[in-house]
Design a protein around this motif. Structure first.
Motif, PDB file in Angstrom:
ATOM      1  N   PHE A 197       0.872  -1.174   0.000  1.00  0.00           N
ATOM      2  CA  PHE A 197       0.000   0.000   0.000  1.00  0.00           C
ATOM      3  C   PHE A 197       0.901   1.214   0.000  1.00  0.00           C
ATOM      4  O   PHE A 197       2.062   1.151   0.426  1.00  0.00           O
ATOM      5  CB  PHE A 197      -0.956   0.007   1.195  1.00  0.00           C
ATOM      6  N   TYR A 198       0.387   2.328  -0.470  1.00  0.00           N
ATOM      7  CA  TYR A 198       1.289   3.427  -0.804  1.00  0.00           C
ATOM      8  C   TYR A 198       0.523   4.737  -0.819  1.00  0.00           C
ATOM      9  O   TYR A 198      -0.579   4.817  -1.360  1.00  0.00           O
ATOM     10  CB  TYR A 198       1.917   3.156  -2.175  1.00  0.00           C
ATOM     11  N   TRP A 199       1.088   5.752  -0.177  1.00  0.00           N
ATOM     12  CA  TRP A 199       0.520   7.096  -0.207  1.00  0.00           C
ATOM     13  C   TRP A 199       1.573   8.065  -0.719  1.00  0.00           C
ATOM     14  O   TRP A 199       2.775   7.855  -0.540  1.00  0.00           O
ATOM     15  CB  TRP A 199       0.060   7.526   1.195  1.00  0.00           C
ATOM     16  N   ARG A 200       1.120   9.131  -1.349  1.00  0.00           N
ATOM     17  CA  ARG A 200       2.006  10.170  -1.863  1.00  0.00           C
ATOM     18  C   ARG A 200       1.601  11.519  -1.254  1.00  0.00           C
ATOM     19  O   ARG A 200       0.417  11.857  -1.218  1.00  0.00           O
ATOM     20  CB  ARG A 200       1.906  10.287  -3.387  1.00  0.00           C
ATOM     21  N   THR A 201       2.583  12.272  -0.814  1.00  0.00           N
ATOM     22  CA  THR A 201       2.365  13.620  -0.288  1.00  0.00           C
ATOM     23  C   THR A 201       2.994  14.617  -1.250  1.00  0.00           C
ATOM     24  O   THR A 201       4.064  14.356  -1.823  1.00  0.00           O
ATOM     25  CB  THR A 201       2.981  13.745   1.120  1.00  0.00           C
ATOM     26  N   ALA A 202       2.337  15.748  -1.432  1.00  0.00           N
ATOM     27  CA  ALA A 202       2.829  16.750  -2.367  1.00  0.00           C
ATOM     28  C   ALA A 202       2.599  18.149  -1.794  1.00  0.00           C
ATOM     29  O   ALA A 202       1.721  18.365  -0.958  1.00  0.00           O
ATOM     30  CB  ALA A 202       2.140  16.617  -3.725  1.00  0.00           C
ATOM     31  N   HIS A 203       3.394  19.115  -2.272  1.00  0.00           N
ATOM     32  CA  HIS A 203       3.340  20.478  -1.727  1.00  0.00           C
ATOM     33  C   HIS A 203       3.552  21.488  -2.847  1.00  0.00           C
ATOM     34  O   HIS A 203       4.075  21.156  -3.928  1.00  0.00           O
ATOM     35  CB  HIS A 203       4.416  20.657  -0.648  1.00  0.00           C
ATOM     36  N   ARG A 204       3.147  22.710  -2.577  1.00  0.00           N
ATOM     37  CA  ARG A 204       3.418  23.808  -3.506  1.00  0.00           C
ATOM     38  C   ARG A 204       3.373  25.128  -2.753  1.00  0.00           C
ATOM     39  O   ARG A 204       2.723  25.242  -1.705  1.00  0.00           O
ATOM     40  CB  ARG A 204       2.404  23.828  -4.647  1.00  0.00           C
ATOM     41  N   LEU A 205       4.077  26.120  -3.276  1.00  0.00           N
ATOM     42  CA  LEU A 205       3.971  27.492  -2.789  1.00  0.00           C
ATOM     43  C   LEU A 205       3.071  28.257  -3.757  1.00  0.00           C
ATOM     44  O   LEU A 205       3.282  28.213  -4.972  1.00  0.00           O
ATOM     45  CB  LEU A 205       5.344  28.159  -2.709  1.00  0.00           C
ATOM     46  N   ILE A 206       2.055  28.922  -3.217  1.00  0.00           N
ATOM     47  CA  ILE A 206       1.119  29.655  -4.062  1.00  0.00           C
ATOM     48  C   ILE A 206       0.829  31.019  -3.454  1.00  0.00           C
ATOM     49  O   ILE A 206       0.998  31.246  -2.257  1.00  0.00           O
ATOM     50  CB  ILE A 206      -0.210  28.899  -4.256  1.00  0.00           C
ATOM     51  N   GLU A 207       0.389  31.897  -4.295  1.00  0.00           N
ATOM     52  CA  GLU A 207      -0.138  33.199  -3.875  1.00  0.00           C
ATOM     53  C   GLU A 207      -1.633  33.197  -4.185  1.00  0.00           C
ATOM     54  O   GLU A 207      -2.062  32.696  -5.225  1.00  0.00           O
ATOM     55  CB  GLU A 207       0.549  34.332  -4.635  1.00  0.00           C
ATOM     56  N   GLY A 208      -2.432  33.736  -3.298  1.00  0.00           N
ATOM     57  CA  GLY A 208      -3.848  33.850  -3.580  1.00  0.00           C
ATOM     58  C   GLY A 208      -4.621  32.582  -3.314  1.00  0.00           C
ATOM     59  O   GLY A 208      -4.253  31.767  -2.472  1.00  0.00           O
ATOM     60  N   PRO A 209      -5.725  32.390  -4.063  1.00  0.00           N
ATOM     61  CA  PRO A 209      -6.652  31.289  -3.765  1.00  0.00           C
ATOM     62  C   PRO A 209      -6.007  29.915  -3.883  1.00  0.00           C
ATOM     63  O   PRO A 209      -5.188  29.660  -4.764  1.00  0.00           O
ATOM     64  CB  PRO A 209      -7.759  31.469  -4.821  1.00  0.00           C
ATOM     65  N   GLY A 210      -6.419  29.028  -2.970  1.00  0.00           N
ATOM     66  CA  GLY A 210      -5.978  27.638  -3.014  1.00  0.00           C
ATOM     67  C   GLY A 210      -7.171  26.719  -3.224  1.00  0.00           C
ATOM     68  O   GLY A 210      -8.261  27.143  -3.637  1.00  0.00           O
ATOM     69  N   ILE A 211      -7.003  25.458  -2.908  1.00  0.00           N
ATOM     70  CA  ILE A 211      -8.042  24.455  -3.163  1.00  0.00           C
ATOM     71  C   ILE A 211      -9.325  24.779  -2.410  1.00  0.00           C
ATOM     72  O   ILE A 211     -10.434  24.620  -2.950  1.00  0.00           O
ATOM     73  CB  ILE A 211      -7.521  23.058  -2.788  1.00  0.00           C
ATOM     74  N   ALA A 212      -9.210  25.212  -1.169  1.00  0.00           N
ATOM     75  CA  ALA A 212     -10.408  25.514  -0.380  1.00  0.00           C
ATOM     76  C   ALA A 212     -11.209  26.660  -0.989  1.00  0.00           C
ATOM     77  O   ALA A 212     -12.424  26.760  -0.776  1.00  0.00           O
ATOM     78  CB  ALA A 212     -10.032  25.849   1.060  1.00  0.00           C
ATOM     79  N   ASP A 213     -10.538  27.526  -1.749  1.00  0.00           N
ATOM     80  CA  ASP A 213     -11.223  28.672  -2.372  1.00  0.00           C
ATOM     81  C   ASP A 213     -11.812  28.316  -3.726  1.00  0.00           C
ATOM     82  O   ASP A 213     -12.932  28.723  -4.056  1.00  0.00           O
ATOM     83  CB  ASP A 213     -10.228  29.831  -2.532  1.00  0.00           C
ATOM     84  N   THR A 214     -11.062  27.558  -4.512  1.00  0.00           N
ATOM     85  CA  THR A 214     -11.499  27.264  -5.879  1.00  0.00           C
ATOM     86  C   THR A 214     -12.362  26.007  -5.969  1.00  0.00           C
ATOM     87  O   THR A 214     -13.130  25.846  -6.915  1.00  0.00           O
ATOM     88  CB  THR A 214     -10.286  27.087  -6.799  1.00  0.00           C
ATOM     89  N   GLY A 215     -12.201  25.087  -5.008  1.00  0.00           N
ATOM     90  CA  GLY A 215     -12.950  23.843  -5.044  1.00  0.00           C
ATOM     91  C   GLY A 215     -12.398  22.820  -6.016  1.00  0.00           C
ATOM     92  O   GLY A 215     -13.034  21.792  -6.265  1.00  0.00           O
TER      93      GLY A 215
END
Length: 466
Positions: A197-215
């Motif tokens: 079994f396997y999980w992947r974690t990922a990250h990013r630096l952003i300005e402004g809206p993120g997932i919670a804002d855009t859906g």
């Protein structure tokens, strides 16, 4: 027996009466039990030893009818439908026909008053799936009795009329193709996967809206947190402290066989250090929710494997942690997520009750001090819903004052998706959420679904299964 014990422990006076039912138990159900006996020897689908009759009052407040006959009497009668069917065999046939997305409906004198959408951990072996279904039935009845005693068991806003009743004689013909297809998928998965079994974690630096804002998962691409193949990283939480950004994760070394908590610092250019272990226990640890309060840094990781929920304090942040308090003892609580509101502390998560799922039954605890004592909400369990019970990251407070919670969607599989819902009512008497808005896929992280969402400042993180 489990239902009797739970209701008695809650202070209800219970009478038990055995009644004769018409017809024999389904022969097809008995055949499936024999075929799967080695796979699920303790399945709740197997006949239980009848409870001894217990005398009670002649005028009870509520009758719970477990016979599927829709009993009648002077007291209101509570019954449960399995995918619209009063008999288990017919309900399982309907569940198979509907793609293994079970729905339980509780009725008071025939009127729908509550429902449950159980999550199935095993979607191949029917005895295991049915056992989880019946465990959720016990919890649904417990939930209804709690609300009935409080005068709050009301008709559902959207009526669910009774369905035409079947005899379940198509059960075996639906079961056999389902079993063969499921075993085939599992065999294929083992052939093409290099990890159990396997999980992947990922990250990013952003300005402004993120997932919670855009859906959706749009915008700048996420960068995967690379592992060495001997472990995976999951349950990412971002924490900002003294103008530095840290990523806390569950690290799962395959050789160890349980999760530990690790941390990595995000460099100014957006690259991430290799996570380093900071907390380990004799049991599995995950979901490292880190937060600050009164100048101190704390963590509440999931530790359901130890039947406890523990508050840790950073002695030397971020690498040294000490046990500050046991928040809840003797419960299998999962992904408990903190909300501080009006000088009150609240924890939202799921509880594995009996043989049910660890991911579909929401419970809430509250305290006046972070170290406790913590008390269960009087309306626990709050809901039973595979789409909307288990948190998938910290609460999000929007600029306009709304309180949002990421919630895991286990309709198809654990880790299959994430949604976001607004907490609309929170009091000592009630807890309510608005509709769950699914997070839609996008080009920023091309995976089937996300399982956790966390952001602080410019750093946003997600994880996905496989």
């Amino acid at each position: 027996m489990d239902l009797f014990e739970r209701l008695s422990a809650a202070g209800h006076r219970i009478a038990v009466q055995q009644v004769a039912t018409t017809g024999k138990r389904s022969a097809q159900l008995e055949l499936i039990e024999r075929l799967e006996a080695a796979r699920a020897p303790r399945s709740l689908m197997r006949p239980a030893t009848p409870l001894a009759e217990v005398a009670g009052r002649s005028n009870p407040d509520l009758t719970i009818d477990l016979t599927g006959r829709s009993a009648h009497g002077h007291a209101p009668v509570l019954t449960v439908d399995f995918d619209g069917q009063r008999q288990l065999a017919a309900g399982l046939a309907a569940m198979l026909a509907g793609g293994m997305r079970p729905r339980l409906t509780a009725r008071l004198n025939g009127v729908a008053v509550a429902e449950a959408l159980p999550m199935l951990g095993d979607r191949v072996w029917l005895s295991r799936a049915a056992s989880e279904l019946l465990a959720s039935t016990v919890t649904l009845i417990e939930m209804c009795v709690t609300r009935f005693a409080a005068g709050r068991l009301l008709p559902m806003a959207t009526p669910t009329p009774p369905a035409p009743q079947r005899h379940g004689q198509d059960l075996i013909w639906r079961y056999l193709p389902h079993l063969l297809a499921g075993l085939g998928r599992r065999a294929l998965g083992r052939l093409i996967s290099s990890r159990p079994f396997y999980w992947r974690t990922a990250h990013r630096l952003i300005e402004g809206p993120g997932i919670a804002d855009t859906g959706d998962i749009s915008g700048p691409p996420f960068i995967e947190l690379i592992d060495d193949g001997k472990r995976f990283y999951a349950d990412p939480f971002v924490f900002e402290w003294q103008d530095r950004l840290y990523l806390f994760v569950e690290e799962y070394p395959y050789a160890l066989g349980r999760g530990i908590i690790s941390v990595a610092e995000c460099r100014p250019d957006g690259s991430m250090e290799t996570p380093r272990p900071v907390l380990e226990a004799a049991h599995h640890l995950s979901y490292p929710q880190v937060f600050a309060h009164d100048g101190e840094v704390y963590m509440i990781p999931e530790s359901s494997g130890g039947n406890e929920l523990v508050l840790y304090r950073a002695e030397h942040f971020p690498h040294a942690w000490v046990r500050e308090a046991v928040v809840v003892q003797g419960k299998k609580l999962n992904d408990m997520t903190l909300l501080i509101r009006d000088d009150r502390f609240w924890l939202f998560g799921t509880e594995q009750r009996g043989g049910g799922s660890a991911s579909d039954t929401m419970v809430v605890y509250a305290a006046k001090a972070l170290a406790g004592p913590w008390s269960p909400h009087p309306m626990n369990p709050i809901l039973i819903d595979r789409r909307a019970a288990r948190p998938g990251g910290p609460f999000i407070v929007t600029p306009d004052g709304r309180t949002l919670l990421p919630l895991q969607d286990g309709t198809e599989v654990y880790g299959g998706g994430l949604g976001i819902a607004e907490l609309t009512v929170l009091s000592d008497d009630d807890v309510q959420f608005g509709p769950v808005q699914p997070v839609l896929p996008g080009e920023a992280w091309a995976r089937k679904g996300i399982h956790t969402l966390s952001r602080s400042g410019r750093l946003e993180v997600v994880d996905s299964c496989g």
